[in-house]
Design a protein around this motif. Structure first.
Motif, PDB file in Angstrom:
ATOM      1  N   PRO A  28       1.374 -11.298  -2.834  1.00 38.30           N
ATOM      2  CA  PRO A  28       0.312 -12.084  -2.194  1.00 38.30           C
ATOM      3  C   PRO A  28      -1.083 -11.488  -2.381  1.00 38.30           C
ATOM      4  CG  PRO A  28       1.716 -11.033  -0.543  1.00 38.30           C
ATOM      5  CD  PRO A  28       2.334 -10.778  -1.884  1.00 38.30           C
ATOM      6  N   VAL A  29      -1.178 -10.202  -2.564  1.00 38.53           N
ATOM      7  CA  VAL A  29      -2.477  -9.567  -2.787  1.00 38.53           C
ATOM      8  C   VAL A  29      -2.960  -9.838  -4.207  1.00 38.53           C
ATOM      9  CG1 VAL A  29      -3.692  -7.353  -2.900  1.00 38.53           C
ATOM     10  CG2 VAL A  29      -2.044  -7.784  -1.066  1.00 38.53           C
ATOM     11  N   ALA A  30      -2.078  -9.735  -5.181  1.00 35.82           N
ATOM     12  CA  ALA A  30      -2.457  -9.890  -6.583  1.00 35.82           C
ATOM     13  C   ALA A  30      -2.507 -11.342  -7.032  1.00 35.82           C
ATOM     14  CB  ALA A  30      -1.485  -9.114  -7.473  1.00 35.82           C
ATOM     15  N   LEU A  74       8.232  -0.720 -16.476  1.00 29.15           N
ATOM     16  CA  LEU A  74       6.863  -1.150 -16.753  1.00 29.15           C
ATOM     17  C   LEU A  74       6.153  -1.251 -15.405  1.00 29.15           C
ATOM     18  CD1 LEU A  74       7.270  -3.864 -19.549  1.00 29.15           C
ATOM     19  CD2 LEU A  74       6.964  -1.390 -19.753  1.00 29.15           C
ATOM     20  N   CYS A  75       5.133  -0.430 -15.232  1.00 28.73           N
ATOM     21  CA  CYS A  75       4.478  -0.280 -13.932  1.00 28.73           C
ATOM     22  C   CYS A  75       3.157  -1.025 -13.823  1.00 28.73           C
ATOM     23  CB  CYS A  75       4.241   1.198 -13.646  1.00 28.73           C
ATOM     24  SG  CYS A  75       5.753   2.165 -13.709  1.00 28.73           S
ATOM     25  N   GLY A  76       2.592  -1.407 -14.948  1.00 28.40           N
ATOM     26  CA  GLY A  76       1.322  -2.119 -14.939  1.00 28.40           C
ATOM     27  C   GLY A  76       1.069  -2.728 -16.295  1.00 28.40           C
ATOM     28  N   GLY A  91      -4.857 -11.016 -16.794  1.00 29.98           N
ATOM     29  CA  GLY A  91      -3.486 -10.674 -16.402  1.00 29.98           C
ATOM     30  C   GLY A  91      -3.319  -9.243 -15.948  1.00 29.98           C
ATOM     31  N   VAL A  92      -4.331  -8.686 -15.296  1.00 31.51           N
ATOM     32  CA  VAL A  92      -4.269  -7.296 -14.841  1.00 31.51           C
ATOM     33  C   VAL A  92      -3.338  -7.201 -13.632  1.00 31.51           C
ATOM     34  CG1 VAL A  92      -5.601  -5.359 -13.925  1.00 31.51           C
ATOM     35  CG2 VAL A  92      -6.641  -6.905 -15.625  1.00 31.51           C
ATOM     36  N   TYR A  93      -2.397  -6.277 -13.692  1.00 27.67           N
ATOM     37  CA  TYR A  93      -1.504  -6.064 -12.545  1.00 27.67           C
ATOM     38  C   TYR A  93      -0.927  -4.656 -12.586  1.00 27.67           C
ATOM     39  CZ  TYR A  93       2.295  -6.449  -9.194  1.00 27.67           C
ATOM     40  OH  TYR A  93       3.130  -6.232  -8.129  1.00 27.67           O
ATOM     41  N   GLU A  97       3.316   0.314  -5.743  1.00 24.23           N
ATOM     42  CA  GLU A  97       3.667   1.733  -5.615  1.00 24.23           C
ATOM     43  C   GLU A  97       3.048   2.596  -6.720  1.00 24.23           C
ATOM     44  OE1 GLU A  97       7.229  -0.311  -7.645  1.00 24.23           O
ATOM     45  OE2 GLU A  97       5.708  -0.831  -6.144  1.00 24.23           O
ATOM     46  N   HIS A  98       2.407   1.968  -7.706  1.00 23.25           N
ATOM     47  CA  HIS A  98       1.768   2.709  -8.786  1.00 23.25           C
ATOM     48  C   HIS A  98       0.247   2.573  -8.760  1.00 23.25           C
ATOM     49  CE1 HIS A  98       5.511   3.928 -10.740  1.00 23.25           C
ATOM     50  NE2 HIS A  98       5.969   2.794 -10.242  1.00 23.25           N
ATOM     51  N   ARG A  99      -0.273   1.906  -7.740  1.00 20.05           N
ATOM     52  CA  ARG A  99      -1.724   1.815  -7.565  1.00 20.05           C
ATOM     53  C   ARG A  99      -2.220   3.150  -7.047  1.00 20.05           C
ATOM     54  NH1 ARG A  99      -1.165  -4.044  -4.658  1.00 20.05           N
ATOM     55  NH2 ARG A  99      -0.468  -5.126  -6.550  1.00 20.05           N
ATOM     56  N   GLY A 100      -3.381   3.555  -7.516  1.00 15.50           N
ATOM     57  CA  GLY A 100      -3.956   4.824  -7.080  1.00 15.50           C
ATOM     58  C   GLY A 100      -3.383   6.041  -7.776  1.00 15.50           C
ATOM     59  N   THR A 101      -2.597   5.838  -8.832  1.00 13.21           N
ATOM     60  CA  THR A 101      -1.974   6.962  -9.546  1.00 13.21           C
ATOM     61  C   THR A 101      -2.732   7.348 -10.810  1.00 13.21           C
ATOM     62  OG1 THR A 101      -0.586   5.517 -10.902  1.00 13.21           O
ATOM     63  CG2 THR A 101       0.333   6.231  -8.768  1.00 13.21           C
ATOM     64  N   GLY A 102      -3.742   6.546 -11.164  1.00 14.33           N
ATOM     65  CA  GLY A 102      -4.454   6.770 -12.413  1.00 14.33           C
ATOM     66  C   GLY A 102      -3.973   5.865 -13.538  1.00 14.33           C
ATOM     67  N   LEU A 103      -2.887   5.131 -13.308  1.00 13.96           N
ATOM     68  CA  LEU A 103      -2.355   4.250 -14.344  1.00 13.96           C
ATOM     69  C   LEU A 103      -3.359   3.168 -14.734  1.00 13.96           C
ATOM     70  CD1 LEU A 103      -0.195   3.130 -16.219  1.00 13.96           C
ATOM     71  CD2 LEU A 103       0.779   1.917 -14.245  1.00 13.96           C
ATOM     72  N   ALA A 104      -3.974   2.538 -13.758  1.00  8.54           N
ATOM     73  CA  ALA A 104      -4.939   1.467 -14.068  1.00  8.54           C
ATOM     74  C   ALA A 104      -6.067   2.011 -14.942  1.00  8.54           C
ATOM     75  CB  ALA A 104      -5.490   0.854 -12.791  1.00  8.54           C
ATOM     76  N   ALA A 105      -6.560   3.199 -14.627  1.00  9.17           N
ATOM     77  CA  ALA A 105      -7.631   3.792 -15.438  1.00  9.17           C
ATOM     78  C   ALA A 105      -7.164   4.021 -16.870  1.00  9.17           C
ATOM     79  CB  ALA A 105      -8.101   5.100 -14.807  1.00  9.17           C
ATOM     80  N   GLN A 106      -5.932   4.489 -17.037  1.00  8.36           N
ATOM     81  CA  GLN A 106      -5.391   4.713 -18.380  1.00  8.36           C
ATOM     82  C   GLN A 106      -5.299   3.406 -19.161  1.00  8.36           C
ATOM     83  OE1 GLN A 106      -1.954   7.355 -16.752  1.00  8.36           O
ATOM     84  NE2 GLN A 106      -1.959   7.570 -18.982  1.00  8.36           N
ATOM     85  N   ILE A 107      -4.807   2.358 -18.517  1.00  9.64           N
ATOM     86  CA  ILE A 107      -4.664   1.074 -19.195  1.00  9.64           C
ATOM     87  C   ILE A 107      -6.035   0.499 -19.532  1.00  9.64           C
ATOM     88  CG2 ILE A 107      -3.874  -1.312 -18.930  1.00  9.64           C
ATOM     89  CD1 ILE A 107      -1.435  -0.243 -17.426  1.00  9.64           C
TER      90      ILE A 107
END
Length: 171
Positions: A28-30, A74-76, A91-93, A97-107
């Protein structure tokens, strides 16, 4: 902190890509950020998901980048579309549980690098829903700025999305 490998999706990732996209549309957030609805996507035949994965391998005018954990989850994800002299990120998602881990910045870093590797591309753009303040703050930290252009949500015209862009650094 988890270790991730950021890479272009492969054709044989289609089932995991489908699962991740359906999770995004059910979140619901995304879900506010997506034009596609869960009810329509869950009914797609496997051929649609196979095509999405094959088209996202980065061999043409698009790439779907995924963040894969050590266990293969696949986490993001995000998709980069080439549109003349710009790319658009869609299509960013990231799984909650993987938000705030640095994954989004890497992608995002990989998406911008992929964009700049396209010689004609001068800017990278995206749209952020007006109520998605967390995402907008994240994009600003990556150098994206509002352009002043807005787009209305076809499902709820009272809501708008702001265009943000990142200009290619001077060569």
């Amino acid at each position: 902190m988890a270790n991730y490998m950021v890479r272009a999706v492969r054709a044989d990732d289609w089932q995991r890509l489908k699962e991740l996209r359906l999770k995004a549309l059910a979140d619901p957030v995304a879900a506010v950020a997506f034009l596609e609805q869960y009810e329509e996507a869950v009914a797609y035949p496997d051929s649609v998901w196979r095509r999405r994965a094959a088209d996202g391998q980065g061999h043409g005018d698009r790439v779907t980048l995924v963040g894969e954990a050590d266990d293969g989850l696949l986490c993001g994800k995000l998709t980069v579309l080439v549109e003349g002299d710009r790319t658009q990120l869609v299509g960013v998602y990231m799984r909650p549980e993987h938000r705030g881990t640095g994954l989004a910045a890497q992608i995002f870093e990989a998406a911008v690098e992929w964009s700049w590797a396209c010689s004609a591309v001068e800017r990278v753009r995206l749209y952020v829903h007006e109520d998605n303040h967390r995402a907008e703050a994240f994009y600003r930290r990556r150098g994206f700025r509002r352009t002043g252009r807005i787009d209305t949500d076809p499902r709820a015209s009272a809501f708008t999305a702001h265009e943000m862009e990142l200009l290619r650094p001077r060569r």
